[in-house]
Each structure stands twice: as C-alpha cells, then as structure tokens.
Write an enzyme that holds these catalytic residues in place. Structure first.
Site, PDB file in Angstrom:
ATOM      1  N   LYS A 114       0.838  -1.190   0.000  1.00  0.00           N
ATOM      2  CA  LYS A 114       0.000   0.000   0.000  1.00  0.00           C
ATOM      3  C   LYS A 114       0.877   1.244   0.000  1.00  0.00           C
ATOM      4  O   LYS A 114       2.005   1.143   0.500  1.00  0.00           O
ATOM      5  CB  LYS A 114      -0.963   0.022   1.189  1.00  0.00           C
ATOM      6  CG  LYS A 114      -0.389  -0.296   2.562  1.00  0.00           C
ATOM      7  CD  LYS A 114       0.802   0.436   3.103  1.00  0.00           C
ATOM      8  CE  LYS A 114       0.713   1.915   3.323  1.00  0.00           C
ATOM      9  NZ  LYS A 114       1.972   2.493   3.879  1.00  0.00           N
ATOM     10  N   TYR A 199      -4.487   3.883   6.350  1.00  0.00           N
ATOM     11  CA  TYR A 199      -4.965   2.875   7.306  1.00  0.00           C
ATOM     12  C   TYR A 199      -6.291   3.316   7.941  1.00  0.00           C
ATOM     13  O   TYR A 199      -7.200   2.507   8.147  1.00  0.00           O
ATOM     14  CB  TYR A 199      -3.937   2.640   8.420  1.00  0.00           C
ATOM     15  CG  TYR A 199      -2.709   1.899   7.973  1.00  0.00           C
ATOM     16  CD1 TYR A 199      -2.642   0.512   8.051  1.00  0.00           C
ATOM     17  CD2 TYR A 199      -1.601   2.577   7.484  1.00  0.00           C
ATOM     18  CE1 TYR A 199      -1.515  -0.168   7.644  1.00  0.00           C
ATOM     19  CE2 TYR A 199      -0.462   1.903   7.081  1.00  0.00           C
ATOM     20  CZ  TYR A 199      -0.432   0.536   7.160  1.00  0.00           C
ATOM     21  OH  TYR A 199       0.687  -0.145   6.756  1.00  0.00           O
TER      22      TYR A 199
HETATM   23  P1  NDP Z   1      12.424   1.789   2.356  1.00  0.00           P
HETATM   24  O1  NDP Z   1      12.855   3.144   1.959  1.00  0.00           O
HETATM   25  O2  NDP Z   1      12.927   1.269   3.656  1.00  0.00           O
HETATM   26  O3  NDP Z   1      12.839   0.736   1.232  1.00  0.00           O
HETATM   27  C1  NDP Z   1      12.510   0.896  -0.103  1.00  0.00           C
HETATM   28  C2  NDP Z   1      13.461   0.072  -0.944  1.00  0.00           C
HETATM   29  O4  NDP Z   1      13.069   0.218  -2.303  1.00  0.00           O
HETATM   30  C3  NDP Z   1      14.916   0.518  -0.891  1.00  0.00           C
HETATM   31  O5  NDP Z   1      15.641  -0.027   0.181  1.00  0.00           O
HETATM   32  C4  NDP Z   1      15.446   0.019  -2.226  1.00  0.00           C
HETATM   33  O6  NDP Z   1      15.737  -1.355  -2.126  1.00  0.00           O
HETATM   34  C5  NDP Z   1      14.228   0.124  -3.132  1.00  0.00           C
HETATM   35  N1  NDP Z   1      14.268   1.287  -4.045  1.00  0.00           N
HETATM   36  C6  NDP Z   1      14.286   1.206  -5.397  1.00  0.00           C
HETATM   37  N2  NDP Z   1      14.323   2.428  -5.946  1.00  0.00           N
HETATM   38  C7  NDP Z   1      14.359   3.313  -4.932  1.00  0.00           C
HETATM   39  C8  NDP Z   1      14.430   4.731  -4.888  1.00  0.00           C
HETATM   40  N3  NDP Z   1      14.441   5.483  -6.002  1.00  0.00           N
HETATM   41  N4  NDP Z   1      14.443   5.321  -3.672  1.00  0.00           N
HETATM   42  C9  NDP Z   1      14.417   4.595  -2.538  1.00  0.00           C
HETATM   43  N5  NDP Z   1      14.349   3.247  -2.537  1.00  0.00           N
HETATM   44  C10 NDP Z   1      14.320   2.595  -3.725  1.00  0.00           C
HETATM   45  O7  NDP Z   1      10.838   1.778   2.313  1.00  0.00           O
HETATM   46  P2  NDP Z   1       9.852   0.797   3.084  1.00  0.00           P
HETATM   47  O8  NDP Z   1      10.382  -0.576   3.034  1.00  0.00           O
HETATM   48  O9  NDP Z   1       9.516   1.373   4.398  1.00  0.00           O
HETATM   49  O10 NDP Z   1       8.518   0.930   2.183  1.00  0.00           O
HETATM   50  C11 NDP Z   1       8.365   0.243   0.951  1.00  0.00           C
HETATM   51  C12 NDP Z   1       6.876   0.149   0.595  1.00  0.00           C
HETATM   52  O11 NDP Z   1       6.204  -0.571   1.614  1.00  0.00           O
HETATM   53  C13 NDP Z   1       6.148   1.488   0.494  1.00  0.00           C
HETATM   54  O12 NDP Z   1       5.206   1.450  -0.547  1.00  0.00           O
HETATM   55  C14 NDP Z   1       5.419   1.627   1.822  1.00  0.00           C
HETATM   56  O13 NDP Z   1       4.241   2.395   1.740  1.00  0.00           O
HETATM   57  C15 NDP Z   1       5.109   0.190   2.140  1.00  0.00           C
HETATM   58  N6  NDP Z   1       5.038  -0.058   3.588  1.00  0.00           N
HETATM   59  C16 NDP Z   1       3.991  -0.788   4.064  1.00  0.00           C
HETATM   60  C17 NDP Z   1       3.887  -1.066   5.407  1.00  0.00           C
HETATM   61  C18 NDP Z   1       2.807  -1.944   5.891  1.00  0.00           C
HETATM   62  O14 NDP Z   1       2.643  -2.046   7.115  1.00  0.00           O
HETATM   63  N7  NDP Z   1       2.068  -2.623   5.031  1.00  0.00           N
HETATM   64  C19 NDP Z   1       4.857  -0.519   6.375  1.00  0.00           C
HETATM   65  C20 NDP Z   1       5.966   0.173   5.761  1.00  0.00           C
HETATM   66  C21 NDP Z   1       6.025   0.409   4.410  1.00  0.00           C
HETATM   67  P3  NDP Z   1      17.022  -2.003  -2.833  1.00  0.00           P
HETATM   68  O15 NDP Z   1      18.207  -1.363  -2.155  1.00  0.00           O
HETATM   69  O16 NDP Z   1      16.871  -3.430  -2.535  1.00  0.00           O
HETATM   70  O17 NDP Z   1      16.933  -1.680  -4.285  1.00  0.00           O
END
Ligand code: NDP
Length: 344
Positions: A114, A199
């Site tokens: 989401k 949420y």
């Molecule tokens: P993070 O910033 O921690 O991680 C995102 C990852 O995406 C990065 O580590 C990287 O992984 C990859 N990535 C690829 N392109 C980019 C870019 N241009 N900028 C930044 N990161 C990039 O985010 P979250 O893990 O917190 O969130 C990811 C998704 O999950 C979002 O859509 C968020 O809304 C959702 N979410 C949902 C939750 C829930 O409870 N359901 C809770 C938290 C988040 P790599 O280094 O492997 O390429």
C-alpha cells in the site's frame, strides 16, 4: 486413478508458493522476510534489488540461490524462473505500477504494498495488466487479516451495539530523515495521507461496510521546508450513504494517533493501538477484547497463497487499492478547493 487425482490436487494445494521480494528496504528486511519464515503456504524464494551489496547478505541469510537473485534491469528474466510464483512489490509508492505490470507480464502473481500507486490511472493499468496475464493481484492491507480488525468488522455487521453512526480513525507518526523518498512527491505521490492516513481510511471503509460518497478535508503545514513536496497533517471527514460519518486524521509530525473507534446506538468499540505491527488492543463499551496477536504479514501472505492455490478471490484485490487511491485524490481535491468533494 481417482485417488491419484485427489492426492495430486491435494499436493497442489499443500504446495508452498515461492515469493520474490522486490525492494529490500526496511519493510522487506524487518517484517516481510521474517514473516515469510512463519508462513504455512509461502517461502522466500528470490529477491530483486538495486543494491548489489544486499545480494550476498540475503543469499546467505535466507539460502537464496544465485539464479533467483535479480536487479531492476534483468528483472523481466524472472519469467523463466519456475521457483517464483508471486512477486511482492515493496518499493517506493510510485514504482509499484511499473513492477506490478512487469511481474504480471512475466507471468507472476503480484502482491503489492500500500498505497497501490500514486494515481488512479496507474492503478487501473496494474489491474488491466494482471487481468490480461490471468494473474492475481492483491494489495498489502495486512490489517484486514488480524483478529482485532476482523472483530471490529463483526461487531459492526452483527450490530452488536446497534447501528454504527460515527467512526473516528487516525494514524500518524513523527517522520525522521528529511532526505527520504517519503518526502519526495515524485516517489511518494503524497505525504502522511498516502503513507499512513490510508490505514484510517481503510478502517473507516471496512468497519462501516460502506463507500464514502463525499469527503471534506483540510491540511496544515507547520514545517514548510521538510514538507515542501508532500502533506504533513490532514484532517478529513467522510459521509457515507447511510448517513454515517467518519472523522479521520493523519500526520507526519507526531505519534500517538493510532486508533479506530466506532460509536453505535447502544455502545462503542475501538482499537488503540490499531495499526501497529503487533500489540493491538481492543475494547468495547462492555469489555476488553481478548484476542490473539498474530504476524500480520504472515497472515496476509498465507491468505494470498491460499487464494491462488484454491482459486478463490482475494478480499484485497487491486480494485480495493484503486478505491482508496480515488478517495485520497478526492481528499487532496477537497483541500485545494476548500469545500466538500464528491468521490468519483
Ligand atoms: P524503504 O525506503 O525502507 O525501502 C525501499 C526500498 O526500495 C529501498 O531499500 C530500495 O531497495 C528500493 N528502491 C528502489 N528504488 C528506490 C528509490 N528510487 N528510492 C528509494 N528506494 C528505492 O521503504 P519501506 O520498506 O519502508 O517501504 C516500501 C513500501 O512498503 C512502500 O510502498 C510503503 O508504503 C510500504 N510499507 C507498508 C507497510 C505496511 O505495514 N504494510 C509498512 C511500511 C512500508 P534495494 O536497495 O533493494 O533496491
């Protein structure tokens, strides 16, 4: 022959589906990968990352073979990999569409975090791509699988306290690092509303069991530098066909708002905290809710795997994600116009 058929059908439904995580950030690392270890019908089979340094760490930790590791350029080759059944998109919001479409075109089912995407147009493209590829699409609305939220829905549907008349729902937290993608409009699509207000929006929708017909919203921005591109705090109300109203709020400024309360004719019921990963607490005007705590992500992924294996519909399909994105667009529209707006 008949028993062979039955046992092969059984083997099919007992199978663990191979999941590939796309984007190895905080959520994948701290929640989803550990949750996969607790699932009954899923296994962490592959990873897709743009950070080469993460490859070996994940391969070692989760025993992922080299052939199941992809980056964003060679991702489409996943089409040739029978180990991967489901692609779980855990990227910044504005990248969900591209990777959902590419995964569907590669013949994979998609679980997408989401908010589904940053515009209704992109959500519609994702739904269309999955439909065309005859693959399943679900949105990561983990709360819908928890005993606490299911109990809120049951109390509302069974009218245990009579008709629900008003709902209050809110979720916020104090956001840190000012350079993160969540504060960049191009990648996030919006601020607190798209990230965590969703949420509260979801809870108001599934507790009421209705779709809002009108929203009225206003915002405040106390830090105009940090929140130059996205919303900081929004309060909004939603009017439903029955006359039920929901008052909702979200913020990136402070924590402490994490609840849903349903006020009904003869009592009330609530969750507070409502949306944390664990430790949810429920209470009604009569008593505390005694419900088990579960791993939300394990339940969400097992449900999706079960829907795929048993060919059942998911209760969190792309259409559900699209609905929220449309309502959030109406909320932003209401802020711009300074008046109530009908939901398209
Ligand atoms: P993070 O910033 O921690 O991680 C995102 C990852 O995406 C990065 O580590 C990287 O992984 C990859 N990535 C690829 N392109 C980019 C870019 N241009 N900028 C930044 N990161 C990039 O985010 P979250 O893990 O917190 O969130 C990811 C998704 O999950 C979002 O859509 C968020 O809304 C959702 N979410 C949902 C939750 C829930 O409870 N359901 C809770 C938290 C988040 P790599 O280094 O492997 O390429």
């Amino acid at each position: 022959m008949a028993s062979a058929l039955v046992s092969s059908a059984q083997a099919q439904t007992d199978r663990r589906l191979g999941f590939a995580l796309v984007g190895l950030g905080s959520l994948s690392t701290n929640q989803i990968a550990p949750a996969l270890q607790k699932t009954k019908q899923c296994r962490l089979a592959g990873i897709v990352t743009g950070t080469p340094a993460k490859e070996q760490i994940w391969a070692d930790k989760y025993n992922i073979p080299r052939k199941n590791i992809y980056n964003y350029d060679n991702f489409d080759r996943i089409a040739d990999n029978p180990d991967i059944d489901v692609v779980y998109v855990v990227l910044p919001n504005a990248l969900h569409g591209e990777f959902t479409v590419r995964a569907a075109q590669a013949g994979k089912h998609v679980l997408c975090e989401k908010p589904m995407e940053v515009s209704a147009r992109k959500c519609a493209e994702m739904i269309e791509a999955c439909k065309k590829a005859k693959r399943r699409l679900a949105i990561g609305y983990r709360c819908q699988f928890t005993p606490h939220h299911l109990e809120m829905i049951r109390l509302a549907r069974e009218k245990t306290f009579g008709e629900v008349k008003l709902i209050e729902a809110s979720f916020g937290f104090r956001i840190g690092d000012p350079s993160q993608w969540r504060l960049k409009h191009e990648l996030a699509g919006g601020g607190a509303l798209m990230d965590v207000g969703i949420y509260a929006l979801q809870a108001a929708r599934y507790v009421s069991g209705e779709e809002p017909i009108e929203v009225f919203a206003s915002e405040t921005k106390t830090d105009k530098v940090k929140f130059k591109e996205v919303d900081e705090s929004i309060a909004w109300s939603m009017r439903f066909p029955s006359g039920l109203m929901a008052n909702c709020a979200t913020t990136y400024l402070v924590g402490g708002m994490n609840r849903v309360l349903a006020a009904a004719e003869k009592g009330w019921f609530q969750l507070d905290p409502a949306y944390s990963y664990g430790g949810l607490k429920g209470k009604t005007s009569k008593q505390e809710m005694e419900l088990p705590q579960i791993d939300h992500f394990a339940a969400e992924m097992d449900d999706f795997a079960n829907c795929i294996l048993k060919n059942k519909p998911t209760k969190v399909p792309g259409e559900e994600g699209l609905r929220d994105v449309k309502i959030m667009a109406a909320i932003y529209d209401s802020i711009r116009k300074g008046r109530p707006v009908r939901v398209a």
